[in-house]
Design an enzyme around this catalytic site. Structure first.
Site, short mmCIF file in Angstrom:
data_model
loop_
_atom_site.label_atom_id
_atom_site.label_comp_id
_atom_site.label_asym_id
_atom_site.label_seq_id
_atom_site.Cartn_x
_atom_site.Cartn_y
_atom_site.Cartn_z
CG PHE A 3 -6.07 -2.22 -9.11
CD1 PHE A 3 -7.14 -2.47 -8.26
CD2 PHE A 3 -4.89 -2.91 -8.93
CE1 PHE A 3 -7.02 -3.42 -7.24
CE2 PHE A 3 -4.76 -3.86 -7.92
CZ PHE A 3 -5.84 -4.11 -7.09
CG ASP A 41 -2.72 -7.54 -2.72
OD1 ASP A 41 -3.36 -6.65 -2.12
OD2 ASP A 41 -3.21 -8.62 -3.07
CD GLU A 66 -6.58 -0.12 5.19
OE1 GLU A 66 -5.46 -0.65 5.24
OE2 GLU A 66 -7.63 -0.78 5.09
CG ASP A 67 -3.80 -0.69 1.97
OD1 ASP A 67 -4.92 -0.37 2.44
OD2 ASP A 67 -3.59 -1.78 1.41
NE ARG A 72 0.25 -8.27 0.27
CZ ARG A 72 -0.98 -7.78 0.45
NH1 ARG A 72 -1.17 -6.49 0.61
NH2 ARG A 72 -2.02 -8.58 0.47
CG ASP A 121 -11.69 1.35 -3.59
OD1 ASP A 121 -11.64 2.30 -4.38
OD2 ASP A 121 -12.07 0.21 -3.92
#
Ligand code: IMP
Ligand code: MG
Length: 176
Positions: A150, A157, A97-98, A163, A101
């Site tokens: 963020f 993105d 996963e990126d 991206r 959060d």
């Protein structure tokens, strides 16, 4: 509102850290074959860079999921937009996963995947924002712990843009 991006983690540091994470994964699995399960779309750069450094037999597959929040304290649900085309039963699954959060998406996805009876499920995330966590999940491999900012780039993105940046950037908004 104008946006600007400043470098938070350089391309070189991202690549160096993936070397370290891959070395740890190689050591832990000790030659056992695994299924790498990338979560679209944010994980694609991390997934491919990581996969190239793994030494065990690797299958690569992807899922596209979105979590939705019903506005209450409950976990809501996860919608599977694109599912696996292979069985994970009795296989070792490493989710890629990126960023983690709140943890909502992965919390619900891992619950769904457990029902398919894999031998094991682990989670590798390039980025982790621990202060934002609402759902208790164990992240087995973390690239970088980051503050509550963020971020974009290297797969991540903002409104589907940025991206393709080769580094992790922090996004700023300014009036003008
Ligand atoms: P979670 O379910 O709250 O853990 O959210 C995870 C998803 O939200 C990630 O897979 C990203 O797609 C997105 N996300 C969370 N934080 C960021 C960020 O800083 N930049 C870009 N996307 C983010
Ligand atoms: Mg995502």
């Amino acid at each position: 509102m104008a946006e600007s991006v400043s470098v938070l983690i350089s391309e070189e540091n991202v690549q160096k850290r993936i070397d370290e994470v891959a070395a740890q994964i190689n050591k832990d699995y000790n030659g056992e074959s695994i299924i790498l399960l990338g979560i679209l779309k944010g994980s694609v750069f991390f997934m491919t860079d990581l996969a190239k450094r793994l030494t065990m037999p690797v299958q690569m597959c992807f899922m596209d999921v979105s979590s939705y929040y019903d506005g209450t304290e409950s976990a809501g649900d996860v919608k599977i937009n694109l599912d696996l085309d292979i069985s994970i039963k009795n296989k070792h699954v490493l989710i890629v996963e990126d960023i983690i959060d709140t943890g909502r998406t992965l919390y619900m996805l891992m619950d769904r995947l457990e029902n398919r009876k894999p031998s094991s499920i682990k989670l590798a995330a390039l980025l982790n924002k621990p202060v934002r966590r609402d759902f208790e999940i164990n992240v087995d491999y973390v690239g970088f712990e980051i503050p509550n900012k963020f971020v974009v780039g290297y797969g991540l993105d903002y409104a589907q843009r940025y991206r393709n940046l080769p580094f992790i950037g922090s996004l700023k908004f300014s009036e003008d």
